[in-house]
Write an enzyme that holds these catalytic residues in place. Structure first.
Site, mmCIF file in Angstrom:
data_model
loop_
_atom_site.group_PDB
_atom_site.id
_atom_site.type_symbol
_atom_site.label_atom_id
_atom_site.label_comp_id
_atom_site.label_asym_id
_atom_site.label_seq_id
_atom_site.Cartn_x
_atom_site.Cartn_y
_atom_site.Cartn_z
ATOM 1 N N ALA A 145 -4.800 2.689 -0.832
ATOM 2 C CA ALA A 145 -4.547 1.949 -2.148
ATOM 3 C C ALA A 145 -5.174 0.615 -2.121
ATOM 4 C CB ALA A 145 -2.965 2.048 -2.516
ATOM 5 N N ASP A 146 -4.698 -0.190 -0.671
ATOM 6 C CA ASP A 146 -5.193 -1.518 -0.751
ATOM 7 C C ASP A 146 -6.888 -1.211 -0.707
ATOM 8 O OD1 ASP A 146 -3.285 -3.039 -0.642
ATOM 9 O OD2 ASP A 146 -2.866 -2.767 1.423
ATOM 10 N N LEU A 147 -7.474 -0.581 0.096
ATOM 11 C CA LEU A 147 -8.786 -0.459 0.420
ATOM 12 C C LEU A 147 -9.621 -0.394 -0.890
ATOM 13 C CD1 LEU A 147 -8.988 1.345 3.883
ATOM 14 C CD2 LEU A 147 -9.204 -1.034 3.348
ATOM 15 N N GLY A 153 -9.402 -2.923 -3.473
ATOM 16 C CA GLY A 153 -10.489 -4.108 -3.431
ATOM 17 C C GLY A 153 -11.993 -3.667 -3.719
ATOM 18 N N ASP A 198 0.821 -1.168 0.070
ATOM 19 C CA ASP A 198 0.172 0.056 -0.081
ATOM 20 C C ASP A 198 0.576 1.408 -0.013
ATOM 21 O OD1 ASP A 198 -2.776 1.610 0.657
ATOM 22 O OD2 ASP A 198 -1.114 2.187 2.119
#
Length: 389
Positions: free
Chosen positions: A162-164, A167, A134
């Site tokens: 960025a991860d969230l 997803g 991230d």
């Protein structure tokens, strides 16, 4: 158990860390039968199951342990794929090809399967095989260059954005692909990446460069282009104030007893206020410090000016509006008791996501899932004894 919008779908979860589980959580919470496939040894990288983070991420799933590096494990996975609607993975491109989880192989086996792939930088291109993380995406995607106080140097934001978002974007793409399947009967390959998601979240800051040729910099707690809009001190703390447009500027000046500022040449227009932001904010700081946060909030809200306190996390969940909204969900855990989790921020009339089950123990549902696939108790025992399940 009430019917939920996604309860007709079976989802295979081969993800780990955060971006993939965030994607799959959207399906799990809204009713899909999610089977989380994990290594029999609960290998490092899958997270501390006892942590609040892991417990929050993996609710409403069933856990199946399976060694995908063995022929027998691949056979079990193949049977699951035959009956699945969605498979989500966040392996690097080369890894998934070795495991037979590449799109051509999966599509040939089950043409109706929808595949969701989340990567650090995309499935192709010069960075395709790089590991994703991230904060790396925050840096490469430009977010850290516009976060923090001017001159402070790059700053990461306080959540793995960025991860969230990768997803969430993947989940949205998967649902579109499922809708398209209703028309064509064919599954599709849905891809998202941390880098693309981070760039998309730059939004107007990216447009400033793409359209205007302007490279945004750090603006700290001030809005990058609007003034006064940011953090202002009060006699008992700090608060956010967002004054936007001529009407709000006029009403704001009235509330703070400085109507003369409305027509002042230095501050009369948005362009003038932006050019003279430092001087204007210095003046306003002296004025807002004479108010308590509560009194200034009430006075500004009475005129329709957006504003509010800056809460610590405990204060967030003590807020009466937050307590009114269904954003905290509860679930019973067999050993931890009643747990409070972060709920869904979506409301649909007449439908509510249900916390059906807490995050499962590793392999908790292995026997159950294998039985559904037709394996006998002796076969299941053999798979367990062989370290395959």
């Amino acid at each position: 158990m009430p019917q939920l919008p996604l309860d007709r779908f079976k989802v295979l979860d081969l993800t780990r860390i955060r971006s993939g589980p965030t994607c799959v959580k959207q399906f799990a919470d809204w009713g899909a039968d999610v089977i989380k496939i994990e290594p029999p040894q609960d290998e490092a990288g899958y997270g501390n199951r006892d942590s609040s983070d892991f417990q929050n991420l993996h609710r409403n799933k069933r856990s199946l342990t399976l060694d995908l590096k063995t022929e027998e494990g691949q056979e079990v996975l193949g049977k699951l794929i035959d009956g699945a609607d969605v498979l989500v993975e966040n392996f690097r491109p080369g890894v998934k090809a070795r495991l037979g989880l590449d799109w051509p192989t999966l599509h040939a086996r089950n043409p109706r399967l929808v595949l969701g792939s989340i990567s650090g930088f995309g499935q192709t291109g010069p960075y395709a095989d790089r590991p994703g993380f991230d904060q790396v995406a925050q840096g490469m995607g430009g977010l850290m260059s516009i976060t923090g106080l001017p001159g402070q140097g790059p700053v990461r934001v306080g959540v793995p954005i960025a991860d969230l978002t990768a997803g969430l974007f993947c989940a949205m793409g998967l649902m579109m692909a499922l809708l398209e399947r209703e028309r064509t009967g064919q599954g599709q390959w849905v891809q998202s990446s941390l880098l693309q998601a981070q760039i998309a979240m730059l939004d107007f800051q990216a447009a400033r460069w793409l359209i205007d040729g302007e490279v945004p910099g750090q603006a700290g707690n001030d809005h990058p282009t609007a003034v006064p809009m940011g953090v202002y001190p009060t006699s008992d703390g700090l608060m956010n104030i967002a004054v936007n447009g001529a009407r709000m500027w006029r009403d704001f000046c009235t509330v703070i007893s400085r109507p003369d500022l409305v027509e002042s040449p230095e501050y009369a227009t948005p362009k003038a206020r932006l050019a003279n932001r430092a001087a204007l904010n210095a003046l306003l700081y002296d004025l807002t410090r004479t108010w308590t946060t509560r009194d200034l909030t009430e006075a500004l809200l009475a005129t329709g000016i957006p504003c509010g306190p800056i809460n610590s996390i405990d204060a967030v969940f003590a807020d009466p509006q937050v307590q009114h909204l269904p954003i905290v969900a509860e679930v019973d855990h067999p050993t931890r008791g009643r747990q409070r989790l972060v709920g869904q921020p979506i409301q649909i009339d007449g439908i509510s996501p249900v916390m059906r089950s807490a995050t499962p123990d590793c392999g908790q549902h292995t026997d159950e899932v294998l039985s559904e696939l037709g394996y006998t108790s002796d076969q299941i025992t053999a798979l367990r004894n062989g370290g395959i399940a």
